[in-house]
Design a protein around this motif. Structure first.
Motif, mmCIF file in Angstrom:
data_model
loop_
_atom_site.group_PDB
_atom_site.id
_atom_site.type_symbol
_atom_site.label_atom_id
_atom_site.label_comp_id
_atom_site.label_asym_id
_atom_site.label_seq_id
_atom_site.Cartn_x
_atom_site.Cartn_y
_atom_site.Cartn_z
ATOM 1 N N GLY A 33 32.960 52.370 29.711
ATOM 2 C CA GLY A 33 32.402 51.307 30.323
ATOM 3 C C GLY A 33 32.584 51.382 31.829
ATOM 4 O O GLY A 33 33.456 51.608 32.391
ATOM 5 N N LYS A 34 31.231 50.492 31.861
ATOM 6 C CA LYS A 34 31.156 49.800 33.890
ATOM 7 C C LYS A 34 32.819 49.105 33.903
ATOM 8 O O LYS A 34 32.764 48.722 33.166
ATOM 9 C CB LYS A 34 29.719 49.780 33.593
ATOM 10 N N THR B 21 33.067 45.870 31.836
ATOM 11 C CA THR B 21 32.710 45.055 31.465
ATOM 12 C C THR B 21 33.625 44.882 29.806
ATOM 13 O O THR B 21 33.547 44.788 28.434
ATOM 14 C CB THR B 21 32.319 46.223 30.396
ATOM 15 N N LYS C 181 37.188 46.432 30.299
ATOM 16 C CA LYS C 181 38.037 47.238 29.099
ATOM 17 C C LYS C 181 39.806 46.521 29.622
ATOM 18 O O LYS C 181 39.940 46.785 28.575
ATOM 19 C CB LYS C 181 38.214 48.946 30.239
ATOM 20 N N VAL D 133 33.123 52.525 23.246
ATOM 21 C CA VAL D 133 31.927 52.612 24.500
ATOM 22 C C VAL D 133 31.802 51.021 24.861
ATOM 23 O O VAL D 133 30.802 50.446 23.901
ATOM 24 C CB VAL D 133 31.077 53.634 24.113
ATOM 25 N N PHE D 134 32.483 50.344 26.010
ATOM 26 C CA PHE D 134 31.932 48.907 26.306
ATOM 27 C C PHE D 134 30.181 48.836 26.849
ATOM 28 O O PHE D 134 30.432 49.312 28.439
ATOM 29 C CB PHE D 134 32.822 48.613 27.378
ATOM 30 N N GLU D 135 29.511 48.429 26.593
ATOM 31 C CA GLU D 135 27.597 48.900 26.672
ATOM 32 C C GLU D 135 27.870 47.645 27.227
ATOM 33 O O GLU D 135 26.806 47.078 28.386
ATOM 34 C CB GLU D 135 26.905 48.559 25.638
#
Length: 628
Positions: free
Chosen positions: A345-346, A349, A351, A503-505
């Protein structure tokens, strides 16, 4: 080819430690070169010498006339008193100075200055470079232009330093671990940027996909020898194996020959005097060769892990926010035995927040996290631990345990354990402050694993570790009898280790994706291509509709297909289904989890190529179908 940079017989000591001695190599114009060596062999020190930040103890460095150099260091050298916009545009280049003045005028809305500087931008033809600068700043997420450099985080400062080097467009670009502190999207952008740049490139990186796709030459520094490989990382691996095999064969042959030579050399001096002198000299060379010990040091990490019970870690409707930022919302998951999860993930976000929730360093705003009674966490943090620099290496390990127990029931002393981690006895009694950044990371990894965890949490474990250590860490994790959760920007590492991804959206959303990073990126790219294709089709239909409305009275004459076009159309109708079937089979293979990492990479490239072919054939089919 023009030599840009020449290193001749360089030697450098750090205190009593000899980093490298009498090494020579040349970087030629247009080359994209990677330097590979073990931690502690002086890679960063060598780059400092080449960039003129330090002086060699011995040897000569020659930079060709008029070659402009840019150097990205692991620890950025920035002016803390500057604002970001002042620092990033610090340059002797007149175009960049003009762009800086334009951006400052825009930031403060000074209309008179904007008009005057715009005229100068026209005169210098500086608009193209202004667009490129904005692209670099945007891709590296540098949007805090008025902030002081001293107020930035370590990661922000690294990205600022990288942007500053790239913006100046040097002839020779020297990069020391450029992918550290970049998220995966930034790395992929930088990879594409460096592939296209006209700058000559010399870099140190542990990112193996990056090496494979960007570099066309590898310089390996090992045992004070320089080995050159004219190819990318895959080529390097193949040729390095051949080199080591040849050396081992040569040593074996030398040892066999040596038996007969020893017998001859032991004869009486009288007999020896009748022999040619060259044979006596050749014996010494043979002896030196036979006594070589070609072996690859490996970090053996088969440390025992604590037993896992039935309950691992269970998250139920977990949410976590900070003022103005929603990071995790209503997330539930039950970890299973032995699973390996990657987190992507960006930046920003959530993590690292998620990892801190797992280890109960943070508490959720709502929901519950239950930890099984048998769970013993091993947490490798991105920031590492604060070793006492005046403490000796052996003392740092002995604090944790005098003896370490292994899966087969054997035990090992702290000294033996450190030796396995490539810290020979003479290094174990060195002070920690004398270790390189990579060696301190390896020591930290050692202290985490030797505590016998059964649930490993790794936050950016690949930063500053050499490729040799990474290979062994990957082997260890693949056979680790416990759970693994890993946050990493190293795509190669993720592909080898993880079974699936969180997946951290953003905005608190977390998706569980069944596959590794390459499979995930292929899916994202496919969706983006489909979306772009749909939007292009929509625009084309809208344009055609508007043109039909604008010219209603004009008769529409339909062009008929030629014989050749009919044949092409029929061929496409057969080829498209076949290609779709092949793509489906290849996607199934990529999702199967049976491929090795190099096969996975090769098949991913093949899939991209086949999808491009399909797009072209479908567009052509549409064109012909409208004519038919």
């Amino acid at each position: 080819m023009k030599p840009f940079l020449q290193a001749e017989n360089l030697s450098k000591r750090w205190g009593e430690l000899m980093l490298f001695e009498n090494i020579s190599f040349t970087v030629f114009e247009g080359a994209k070169v990677a330097l590979i060596a073990k931690n502690g062999t002086g890679k960063s020190s060598l780059l400092d010498l080449l960039a003129g930040k330090e002086s060699p103890d011995e040897g000569i460095i020659t930079l060709s006339n008029d070659v402009k150099m840019g150097y990205f260091e692991q620890i950025p050298d920035l002016n803390p008193n500057n604002t970001v916009i002042e620092e990033v545009f610090e340059s002797d280049n007149e175009k960049i100075k003009t762009v800086k003045a334009f951006e400052l005028a825009m930031a403060h809305n000074k209309q008179d200055e904007i008009t005057a500087i715009s005229a100068k931008m026209d005169e210098l033809n500086a608009w193209a470079i202004e667009v490129e600068i904005k692209q670099i700043l945007t891709e590296l997420k540098i949007n805090f232009l008025e902030q002081k450099v001293s107020e930035l985080s370590g990661g922000q400062q690294k990205r600022l330093a990288l942007a500053k080097v790239l913006i100046n467009q040097p002839d020779l670009l020297i990069l020391d671990e450029p992918t550290n502190h970049l998220d995966l999207e930034m790395i992929e952008w930088l990879e594409a940027y460096l592939e296209k740049t006209k700058s000559t490139l010399l870099m140190v990186t542990h990112d193996r996909y990056f090496l494979d796709r960007v570099c066309n030459e590898i310089i390996e520094m090992e045992d004070n020898q320089i080995y050159r490989y004219q190819g990318n990382y895959s080529y390097f691996l193949e040729k390095r194996d051949e080199r080591i095999a040849m050396q081992q064969a040569s040593i074996s042959k030398a040892k066999n020959l040596m038996r007969t030579e020893i017998e001859w050399m032991r004869r009486m001096p009288k007999a020896r005097s009748h022999k040619a002198k060259y044979r006596v000299d050749a014996f010494q060379d043979l002896k030196n060769k036979a006594s070589q010990n070609i072996r690859e040091d490996k970090v053996e990490m088969n440390v025992k892990s604590a037993r896992l019970g039935k309950k691992i870690v269970e998250l139920e409707h977990v949410s976590k926010s900070f003022p103005g930022v929603k990071l995790i919302e209503d997330f539930s998951y039950k970890f299973q035995r032995f699973e390996k999860v990657g987190i992507v993930g960006k930046n920003g976000t959530g993590k690292s927040t998620f990892l801190n929730l797992l280890t109960q360093t943070l508490t959720p705003d709502s929901g519950a996290i239950e930890i099984g009674q048998t769970i013993k966490f091993g947490y490798y943090r991105q920031e590492g631990i604060a070793f006492d620099p005046r403490e000796k290496v052996i003392e740092a390990v002995q604090k944790i345990a005098e003896f370490i127990h292994f899966e087969d029931g054997t035990k090992m002393s702290a000294t033996q354990m450190l030796t396995h981690f490539l810290f020979p006895p003479e290094t174990q009694y060195n002070y920690i402050e004398k270790l390189s950044g990579g060696e301190q990371r390896r020591l930290y990894l050692c202290t985490v694993l030797m505590q016998n965890p059964n649930f490993l949490i790794l936050d950016e474990p690949t930063n500053d570790l050499d490729i040799m250590t990474l290979n062994v860490l990957e082997d260890y994790l693949q056979s680790f009898a416990g759970c693994v959760v890993v946050v990493s920007h190293d795509r190669f590492f993720m592909d080898k280790i993880v079974d699936h991804l969180f997946v951290f959206e953003g905005e608190g959303a977390i998706t569980d994706f069944p596959g590794n990073y390459t499979v995930y990126r292929n899916k994202v790219e496919e969706e983006e291509q489909q979306k772009a294709k749909a939007e292009a089709k929509k625009k084309a239909e809208a344009k055609a509709k508007s043109e039909a409305v604008a010219k209603p009275s004009q008769p529409q004459t339909k062009k008929k297909l030629s014989f050749k076009e009919k044949r092409e159309f029929e061929q496409l109708e057969n080829e498209i289904p076949e290609l779709e079937e092949q793509i489906g089979e290849l996607e199934d293979l990529l999702n199967s989890g049976t491929l090795k990492h190099d096969e996975l990479y090769e098949k991913s490239l093949q899939l991209d190529d086949m999808k491009s072919q399909l797009d072209e054939k479908e567009l052509r089919w549409l064109e012909l179908s409208e004519l038919g």
